[in-house]
Design a protein around this motif. Structure first.
Motif, PDB file in Angstrom:
ATOM      1  N   ASP A 198      20.229  55.408  69.483  1.00 27.91           N
ATOM      2  CA  ASP A 198      21.555  56.005  69.289  1.00 27.91           C
ATOM      3  C   ASP A 198      21.561  57.521  69.450  1.00 27.91           C
ATOM      4  O   ASP A 198      22.528  58.090  69.920  1.00 27.91           O
ATOM      5  N   ILE A 214      20.037  60.847  73.460  1.00 26.47           N
ATOM      6  CA  ILE A 214      20.575  61.922  74.311  1.00 26.47           C
ATOM      7  C   ILE A 214      20.890  63.182  73.495  1.00 26.47           C
ATOM      8  O   ILE A 214      20.500  64.285  73.887  1.00 26.47           O
ATOM      9  N   GLU A 223      28.751  57.940  83.047  1.00 23.52           N
ATOM     10  CA  GLU A 223      29.037  58.455  81.704  1.00 23.52           C
ATOM     11  C   GLU A 223      27.911  59.365  81.216  1.00 23.52           C
ATOM     12  O   GLU A 223      28.156  60.428  80.660  1.00 23.52           O
ATOM     13  N   ARG A 224      26.668  58.936  81.437  1.00 23.19           N
ATOM     14  CA  ARG A 224      25.525  59.725  80.963  1.00 23.19           C
ATOM     15  C   ARG A 224      25.290  60.946  81.835  1.00 23.19           C
ATOM     16  O   ARG A 224      24.796  61.968  81.352  1.00 23.19           O
ATOM     17  N   SER A 238      23.494  48.658  70.680  1.00 23.13           N
ATOM     18  CA  SER A 238      24.579  49.649  70.729  1.00 23.13           C
ATOM     19  C   SER A 238      24.202  50.831  71.621  1.00 23.13           C
ATOM     20  O   SER A 238      23.032  51.117  71.814  1.00 23.13           O
ATOM     21  N   SER A 239      25.218  51.474  72.138  1.00 24.41           N
ATOM     22  CA  SER A 239      25.135  52.581  73.097  1.00 24.41           C
ATOM     23  C   SER A 239      24.233  52.277  74.286  1.00 24.41           C
ATOM     24  O   SER A 239      23.481  53.114  74.743  1.00 24.41           O
ATOM     25  N   ASN A 271      28.529  48.648  76.497  1.00 25.47           N
ATOM     26  CA  ASN A 271      29.757  49.148  77.124  1.00 25.47           C
ATOM     27  C   ASN A 271      30.440  48.070  77.948  1.00 25.47           C
ATOM     28  O   ASN A 271      31.663  47.934  77.937  1.00 25.47           O
ATOM     29  N   GLU A 288      32.041  45.627  75.575  1.00 25.21           N
ATOM     30  CA  GLU A 288      33.179  46.263  74.897  1.00 25.21           C
ATOM     31  C   GLU A 288      34.381  46.382  75.844  1.00 25.21           C
ATOM     32  O   GLU A 288      35.518  46.167  75.447  1.00 25.21           O
ATOM     33  N   LYS A 338      29.240  42.052  68.922  1.00 25.64           N
ATOM     34  CA  LYS A 338      28.466  42.648  67.823  1.00 25.64           C
ATOM     35  C   LYS A 338      27.398  43.546  68.411  1.00 25.64           C
ATOM     36  O   LYS A 338      26.738  43.173  69.379  1.00 25.64           O
ATOM     37  N   LEU A 339      27.243  44.729  67.798  1.00 27.30           N
ATOM     38  CA  LEU A 339      26.286  45.690  68.347  1.00 27.30           C
ATOM     39  C   LEU A 339      25.182  45.988  67.341  1.00 27.30           C
ATOM     40  O   LEU A 339      25.422  46.103  66.155  1.00 27.30           O
ATOM     41  N   TYR A 340      23.959  46.080  67.867  1.00 30.15           N
ATOM     42  CA  TYR A 340      22.767  46.219  67.028  1.00 30.15           C
ATOM     43  C   TYR A 340      22.020  47.505  67.340  1.00 30.15           C
ATOM     44  O   TYR A 340      22.107  48.035  68.443  1.00 30.15           O
TER      45      TYR A 340
END
Lengths: 260, 278
Positions: free
Chosen positions: A76, A79, A99-100, A142-143, A148, A151, A162-164
């Motif tokens: 998470d 970056i 995006e990154r 997640s992230s 993405n 989502e 669900k995000l882990y």
């Protein structure tokens, strides 16, 4: 006195302004990685970082005649920590996405593998379109590009997402039956499904997913935008290890198929 | 036989809370603001006006998360409160199974981090999913929300039991004796005389516990529950913009400030018998 201070201030300003121009010599490169993403990066029983990412980074550092220091960082914050200069580069299977790219610069890709869904062998699903998964619960780390993707395209179609924190946690919940499926990198899932007992519950489902808008152009090494020279050196070293067969050797060490 | 005249009502200032103060209005206003954050989307309009795209896009998710946080805290505080009463009573026994059990319970839940407890319940239940399925409990443990609610309730029950036990101990023994002299049975004396006085002592520590619970509830986000913190992390991860954490901090502050002011109000109500009459 005031003149001296002014002179000193001017000197400092000049030195600061000149810094980005002067090519910094990268004798030591601090590399951030996640350390929880087998087989690409993980900690072995001695807490040593191992994996394909780590081996690639070491090979690149050899070519660049630099010393590499590795540090583990939660995904998470990986970056933000680069931007905060906790380390100089991220070698952590990070996909090159638009995006990154707004946040960091990427080297050329060092591997590219598609994403895939996995589901339970018993009572799993067979089609993976958002419409087919309506009412189901799917998980991802997640992230990530996978999070993405779910989502943006699945959530609005009535799929529970669900995000882990780590992929392992998502896999554990799939095995336990809290999730109907997970979306992740196919090679990471392959490792879990085919090697070891934990993944015996589950299997791949659906085709490879390569939507460039979400999954980008493969995994690259991320550096801060101002470190153009470091990016160039990485790219040069990368071309060299691909040319001299080092890359192929490392690929074979981990995977029976090419992941470039 | 002459009837004794009805004893004069105890001296009280007007009303439960006494004279209204400006602070009361602030408390009410804050509570109304928080309710409106969950129920309406006026912040989005302000975000649009300010031209803050990230806020416009992600505020609705934060608002939804705030609703989840409020639910989790409110329900677990109430359930924990109910559970804390028998625990506190058991703590008063000097020996016996119930007393040891209550001691061990409080010892465990106060002695380990809430994060560890949450992981233990959530992933622990996952490990034993087949067993739980067999006894029909998997439907409950399957959902992260219920796992979190269970853990939070059990955790706060331990703290509340200690608060309550301490407050009951702080009520002078003479109160028990006076009740006994009046011929009141022990349970009646406890409910009507001891407990109300204990609540006055316990009120501040209770407020503390609610505040700790509000902040502690952020733990829910690590097991896939999108509470305020979970929604914030999602927004920060998508946008790479740390300002989101600042919004969340402001909302948490707002919650805690509201609790603080409401607690002032309740304290005035509970201690009204101690105030001088105007």
């Amino acid at each position: 006195m005031r003149f001296v201070i002014g002179l000193a201030a001017a000197a400092v300003a000049l030195a600061t302004a000149a810094m980005p121009v002067a090519a910094k010599e990268w004798k030591t490169i601090r590399i951030g990685t996640e350390g929880a993403y087998p087989p690409f990066n993980f900690q072995d029983s001695n807490k040593e970082l191992q994996g394909f990412d780590i081996d690639i980074a070491k090979a690149l550092c050899d070519k660049m005649k630099a010393k590499c220091e590795f540090m583990a960082q939660d995904w998470d914050g990986i970056i933000p920590a680069l931007k905060a200069k906790k380390y100089d580069a991220i070698v952590a299977s990070m996909s090159i996405t638009e995006e990154r790219k707004k946040q960091v610069d990427f080297t050329d890709k060092y591997y590219q593998t598609p994403a895939r869904f996995a589901t339970k062998k018993v009572g799993g699903f067979t089609a993976v379109t958002p419409e087919a998964l309506k009412g189901k619960t799917v998980g991802a780390q997640s992230s990530t590009i996978h999070a993405n993707y779910l989502e943006d395209l699945y959530k609005s179609k009535g799929v529970t997402v669900k995000l882990y924190g780590t992929q392992d946690e998502a896999n554990a919940d799939l095995a336990a039956g809290r999730l109907d499926g997970v979306l992740a990198d196919s090679v990471v899932l392959y490792e879990w499904l085919e090697k070891g007992d934990a993944g015996k519950c589950c299997q791949f489902v659906g085709p490879d997913i390569k939507d460039v808008k979400y999954f980008g152009e493969g995994a690259g090494i991320a550096v801060r935008k101002e470190d153009k020279d470091l990016k160039q050196q990485f790219n040069k070293a990368l071309a060299e290890i691909i040319k001299d067969g080092t890359y192929e050797k490392l690929n074979k060490k981990y995977f029976p198929f090419s992941i470039y | 036989m002459t009837t004794t005249p009805h004893p004069e009502a105890p001296p009280t200032a007007s009303g439960f809370f006494g004279e209204a103060r400006t602070g009361d209005l602030v408390a009410l206003a804050l509570a109304a603001v928080i309710a409106s954050l969950v129920l309406s989307d006026w912040p989005v309009a302000i975000g649009t006006w300010l031209g803050n795209d990230i806020f416009v896009r992600y505020w609705p998710r934060l608002a939804e998360g705030l609703g989840v946080t409020l639910q989790l805290v409110a329900i677990s505080i109430v359930l924990g409160g109910l559970l804390s009463l028998p625990l506190a009573l058991a703590r008063f026994r000097n020996r016996g199974f119930a007393s040891t059990l209550a001691y061990g319970y409080v010892y465990f839940f106060r002695g380990t981090p809430l994060l560890a407890q949450t992981f233990l319940v959530y992933y622990g239940a996952g490990e034993f999913s087949d067993t739980l399925r067999g006894i029909g409990l998997w439907g409950f443990f399957k959902e992260a929300y219920w796992c979190v609610l269970l853990t939070f309730s059990l955790n706060t029950a331990a703290y509340q039991a200690e608060i309550l036990a301490g407050a009951i101990r702080a009520v002078p023994r003479g109160q028990w004796e006076a009740a006994h002299a009046l011929g009141l049975s022990k349970p009646v004396a406890f409910v009507k005389i001891i407990l109300p006085q204990a609540f006055v002592t316990a009120l501040r520590p209770y407020g503390n516990e609610v505040i700790l619970m509000i902040k502690g509830s952020a733990v829910a986000s690590v097991v896939t529950v999108f509470d305020l913190m979970g929604a914030t992390r999602l927004a920060a991860n998508r946008t790479f913009d740390e300002q989101v954490y600042l919004w969340a901090a402001v909302v948490y502050l707002l919650l805690v400030e509201t609790i603080r002011r409401v607690w002032d109000l309740i304290e005035r109500g509970l201690t009204r018998h101690l105030r001088r009459r105007a």
